[in-house]
Scaffold this motif. Structure first.
Motif, PDB file in Angstrom:
ATOM      1  N   SER A   1      91.865  65.523  35.825  1.00 41.85           N
ATOM      2  CA  SER A   1      92.381  65.106  37.128  1.00 41.85           C
ATOM      3  C   SER A   1      91.502  64.088  37.833  1.00 41.85           C
ATOM      4  O   SER A   1      91.987  63.164  38.471  1.00 41.85           O
ATOM      5  N   GLU A   2      90.193  64.260  37.749  1.00 46.55           N
ATOM      6  CA  GLU A   2      89.274  63.495  38.576  1.00 46.55           C
ATOM      7  C   GLU A   2      89.195  62.034  38.202  1.00 46.55           C
ATOM      8  O   GLU A   2      89.289  61.667  37.033  1.00 46.55           O
ATOM      9  N   GLN A   3      89.012  61.212  39.237  1.00 45.54           N
ATOM     10  CA  GLN A   3      88.743  59.803  39.029  1.00 45.54           C
ATOM     11  C   GLN A   3      87.439  59.481  39.756  1.00 45.54           C
ATOM     12  O   GLN A   3      87.203  59.948  40.861  1.00 45.54           O
ATOM     13  N   PHE A   4      86.635  58.661  39.113  1.00 45.84           N
ATOM     14  CA  PHE A   4      85.372  58.219  39.709  1.00 45.84           C
ATOM     15  C   PHE A   4      85.497  56.729  40.018  1.00 45.84           C
ATOM     16  O   PHE A   4      85.811  55.931  39.141  1.00 45.84           O
ATOM     17  N   PHE A   5      85.259  56.390  41.273  1.00 46.24           N
ATOM     18  CA  PHE A   5      85.529  55.037  41.728  1.00 46.24           C
ATOM     19  C   PHE A   5      84.321  54.120  41.616  1.00 46.24           C
ATOM     20  O   PHE A   5      83.177  54.544  41.822  1.00 46.24           O
ATOM     21  N   GLY A   6      84.611  52.866  41.298  1.00 48.17           N
ATOM     22  CA  GLY A   6      83.589  51.844  41.346  1.00 48.17           C
ATOM     23  C   GLY A   6      83.381  51.404  42.782  1.00 48.17           C
ATOM     24  O   GLY A   6      84.157  51.777  43.673  1.00 48.17           O
ATOM     25  N   PRO A   7      82.360  50.593  43.040  1.00 45.14           N
ATOM     26  CA  PRO A   7      82.030  50.175  44.400  1.00 45.14           C
ATOM     27  C   PRO A   7      82.951  49.094  44.961  1.00 45.14           C
ATOM     28  O   PRO A   7      82.865  48.778  46.141  1.00 45.14           O
ATOM     29  N   GLY A   8      83.815  48.547  44.131  1.00 43.49           N
ATOM     30  CA  GLY A   8      84.758  47.550  44.617  1.00 43.49           C
ATOM     31  C   GLY A   8      84.255  46.124  44.480  1.00 43.49           C
ATOM     32  O   GLY A   8      83.047  45.869  44.412  1.00 43.49           O
ATOM     33  N   THR A   9      85.195  45.201  44.439  1.00 45.07           N
ATOM     34  CA  THR A   9      84.905  43.766  44.377  1.00 45.07           C
ATOM     35  C   THR A   9      85.717  43.073  45.454  1.00 45.07           C
ATOM     36  O   THR A   9      86.942  43.178  45.479  1.00 45.07           O
ATOM     37  N   ARG A  10      85.007  42.380  46.326  1.00 42.09           N
ATOM     38  CA  ARG A  10      85.687  41.637  47.389  1.00 42.09           C
ATOM     39  C   ARG A  10      86.004  40.246  46.864  1.00 42.09           C
ATOM     40  O   ARG A  10      85.098  39.477  46.583  1.00 42.09           O
ATOM     41  N   LEU A  11      87.289  39.923  46.716  1.00 35.90           N
ATOM     42  CA  LEU A  11      87.713  38.610  46.237  1.00 35.90           C
ATOM     43  C   LEU A  11      88.239  37.789  47.406  1.00 35.90           C
ATOM     44  O   LEU A  11      89.130  38.247  48.128  1.00 35.90           O
ATOM     45  N   THR A  12      87.690  36.606  47.566  1.00 37.72           N
ATOM     46  CA  THR A  12      88.166  35.663  48.571  1.00 37.72           C
ATOM     47  C   THR A  12      88.569  34.386  47.863  1.00 37.72           C
ATOM     48  O   THR A  12      87.760  33.782  47.154  1.00 37.72           O
ATOM     49  N   VAL A  13      89.822  34.005  48.037  1.00 38.88           N
ATOM     50  CA  VAL A  13      90.329  32.791  47.411  1.00 38.88           C
ATOM     51  C   VAL A  13      90.545  31.747  48.498  1.00 38.88           C
ATOM     52  O   VAL A  13      91.296  31.973  49.450  1.00 38.88           O
ATOM     53  N   LEU A  14      89.864  30.632  48.345  1.00 39.50           N
ATOM     54  CA  LEU A  14      89.941  29.586  49.368  1.00 39.50           C
ATOM     55  C   LEU A  14      91.100  28.639  49.139  1.00 39.50           C
ATOM     56  O   LEU A  14      91.544  28.447  47.993  1.00 39.50           O
TER      57      LEU A  14
ATOM     58  N   PRO B   1      95.261  32.273  47.807  1.00 37.33           N
ATOM     59  CA  PRO B   1      94.728  32.985  48.978  1.00 37.33           C
ATOM     60  C   PRO B   1      95.334  34.366  49.196  1.00 37.33           C
ATOM     61  O   PRO B   1      94.636  35.281  49.644  1.00 37.33           O
ATOM     62  N   GLU B   2      96.587  34.545  48.852  1.00 41.93           N
ATOM     63  CA  GLU B   2      97.224  35.852  49.061  1.00 41.93           C
ATOM     64  C   GLU B   2      96.697  36.918  48.097  1.00 41.93           C
ATOM     65  O   GLU B   2      96.989  38.107  48.269  1.00 41.93           O
ATOM     66  N   ASP B   3      95.930  36.496  47.092  1.00 38.74           N
ATOM     67  CA  ASP B   3      95.293  37.451  46.175  1.00 38.74           C
ATOM     68  C   ASP B   3      93.971  37.962  46.728  1.00 38.74           C
ATOM     69  O   ASP B   3      93.354  38.872  46.149  1.00 38.74           O
ATOM     70  N   SER B   4      93.527  37.372  47.812  1.00 34.51           N
ATOM     71  CA  SER B   4      92.280  37.829  48.428  1.00 34.51           C
ATOM     72  C   SER B   4      92.438  39.290  48.834  1.00 34.51           C
ATOM     73  O   SER B   4      93.381  39.650  49.551  1.00 34.51           O
ATOM     74  N   SER B   5      91.518  40.105  48.373  1.00 37.37           N
ATOM     75  CA  SER B   5      91.635  41.539  48.618  1.00 37.37           C
ATOM     76  C   SER B   5      90.373  42.230  48.126  1.00 37.37           C
ATOM     77  O   SER B   5      89.465  41.597  47.595  1.00 37.37           O
ATOM     78  N   PHE B   6      90.352  43.534  48.289  1.00 36.85           N
ATOM     79  CA  PHE B   6      89.277  44.391  47.776  1.00 36.85           C
ATOM     80  C   PHE B   6      89.844  45.066  46.533  1.00 36.85           C
ATOM     81  O   PHE B   6      90.833  45.794  46.629  1.00 36.85           O
ATOM     82  N   TYR B   7      89.261  44.789  45.390  1.00 36.64           N
ATOM     83  CA  TYR B   7      89.743  45.351  44.141  1.00 36.64           C
ATOM     84  C   TYR B   7      88.799  46.474  43.717  1.00 36.64           C
ATOM     85  O   TYR B   7      87.580  46.273  43.617  1.00 36.64           O
ATOM     86  N   ILE B   8      89.361  47.637  43.494  1.00 38.75           N
ATOM     87  CA  ILE B   8      88.552  48.814  43.150  1.00 38.75           C
ATOM     88  C   ILE B   8      89.051  49.391  41.827  1.00 38.75           C
ATOM     89  O   ILE B   8      90.262  49.546  41.638  1.00 38.75           O
ATOM     90  N   CYS B   9      88.127  49.694  40.947  1.00 34.18           N
ATOM     91  CA  CYS B   9      88.500  50.361  39.712  1.00 34.18           C
ATOM     92  C   CYS B   9      88.075  51.823  39.791  1.00 34.18           C
ATOM     93  O   CYS B   9      87.242  52.203  40.623  1.00 34.18           O
ATOM     94  N   SER B  10      88.667  52.622  38.946  1.00 34.22           N
ATOM     95  CA  SER B  10      88.212  53.999  38.798  1.00 34.22           C
ATOM     96  C   SER B  10      88.315  54.376  37.330  1.00 34.22           C
ATOM     97  O   SER B  10      89.080  53.773  36.569  1.00 34.22           O
ATOM     98  N   ALA B  11      87.543  55.347  36.950  1.00 35.51           N
ATOM     99  CA  ALA B  11      87.568  55.833  35.583  1.00 35.51           C
ATOM    100  C   ALA B  11      87.930  57.310  35.591  1.00 35.51           C
ATOM    101  O   ALA B  11      87.426  58.070  36.414  1.00 35.51           O
ATOM    102  N   ARG B  12      88.799  57.659  34.688  1.00 34.11           N
ATOM    103  CA  ARG B  12      89.217  59.060  34.601  1.00 34.11           C
ATOM    104  C   ARG B  12      88.129  59.857  33.911  1.00 34.11           C
ATOM    105  O   ARG B  12      87.767  59.584  32.765  1.00 34.11           O
ATOM    106  N   GLY B  13      87.618  60.862  34.628  1.00 33.78           N
ATOM    107  CA  GLY B  13      86.507  61.629  34.090  1.00 33.78           C
ATOM    108  C   GLY B  13      86.874  63.005  33.604  1.00 33.78           C
ATOM    109  O   GLY B  13      86.004  63.765  33.195  1.00 33.78           O
TER     110      GLY B  13
END
Lengths: 111, 114
Positions: free
Chosen positions: B101-114, B86-98
């Motif tokens: 300097s710039e990073q382009f972000f993904g839309p994120g993944t909401r993880l819920t651990v029951l 459960p403590e791993d429940s979070s919003f995980y976001i990736c980005s790619a270096r373009g």
């Protein structure tokens, strides 16, 4: 490692007024400073950035200033609108490749 | 502009199971991708830097055996949360270096651990 401090943590402004968010960084080698806007549950969206060879940059209602000597940079939003309400993050590029983020500022624009 | 996707956008799993999250750069090649974790009302915290064809670099305090990262191609990096709790429940976001300097972000993944 790089420490980016951001103030204030919350900011409430009347529609049409200006909003200013300030950040400081610790690594004098940092040379790229982006600002992101994040709405709830969404990805951070780059709104403006500045590099260390520039002191100020403006894009319509948004401007960023950089003081390399003092190691601080600021975001200025003029003529705020309700759609400007969001969480804003500053960041600094460290070791030439990774970003260190400030804690964020929740901006609320009152209609 | 550069587009980064993530899959899934949300996932609910039972405690003890593993979850894999994919991050793709859709219209550019990214030798470097980043994985962030964001808890509610907090900032983005860098977990690791994913380098194509080599081992990921983890930030201090991030367990590399728990958060497995694979960057097998120039357009795909995966994060596997092993034995999720459960403590791993979070919003995980990736980005790619373009670029440099710039990073382009993904839309994120909401993880819920029951």
């Amino acid at each position: 490692g790089e420490n980016v401090e951001q103030h204030p943590s919350t900011l409430s402004v009347q529609e049409g007024d200006s909003a200013v968010i300030k950040c400081t960084y610790s690594d004098s080698a940092s040379n790229y400073f982006p600002w992101y806007k994040q709405e709830l549950g969404k990805r951070p969206q780059l709104i403006i950035d500045i590099r260390s060879n520039v002191g100020e940059k403006k894009d319509q209602r948004i401007a960023v200033t950089l003081n390399k000597t003092a190691k601080h940079f600021s975001l200025h939003i003029t003529e705020t609108q309700p759609e400007d309400s969001a969480v804003y993050f500053c960041a600094a590029l460290i070791n030439d490749y990774k970003l260190s983020f400030g804690a964020g500022t929740t901006v609320t624009v009152r209609a | 502009g550069a587009v980064v996707s993530q899959h899934p956008s949300w996932v609910i799993c039972k405690s003890g199971t593993s979850v894999k999250i994919e991050c793709r750069s859709l219209d550019f090649q990214a030798t470097t991708m980043f994985w962030y974790r964001q808890f509610p009302k907090q900032s983005l915290m860098l977990m690791a830097t994913s380098n194509e064809g080599s081992k990921a670099t983890y930030e201090q305090g991030v367990e590399k055996d728990k958060f497995l990262i694979n960057h097998a191609s120039l357009t795909l990096s995966t994060l596997t949360v092993t034995s999720a709790h459960p403590e791993d429940s979070s919003f995980y976001i990736c980005s790619a270096r373009g670029g440099p300097s710039e990073q382009f972000f993904g839309p994120g993944t909401r993880l819920t651990v029951l």
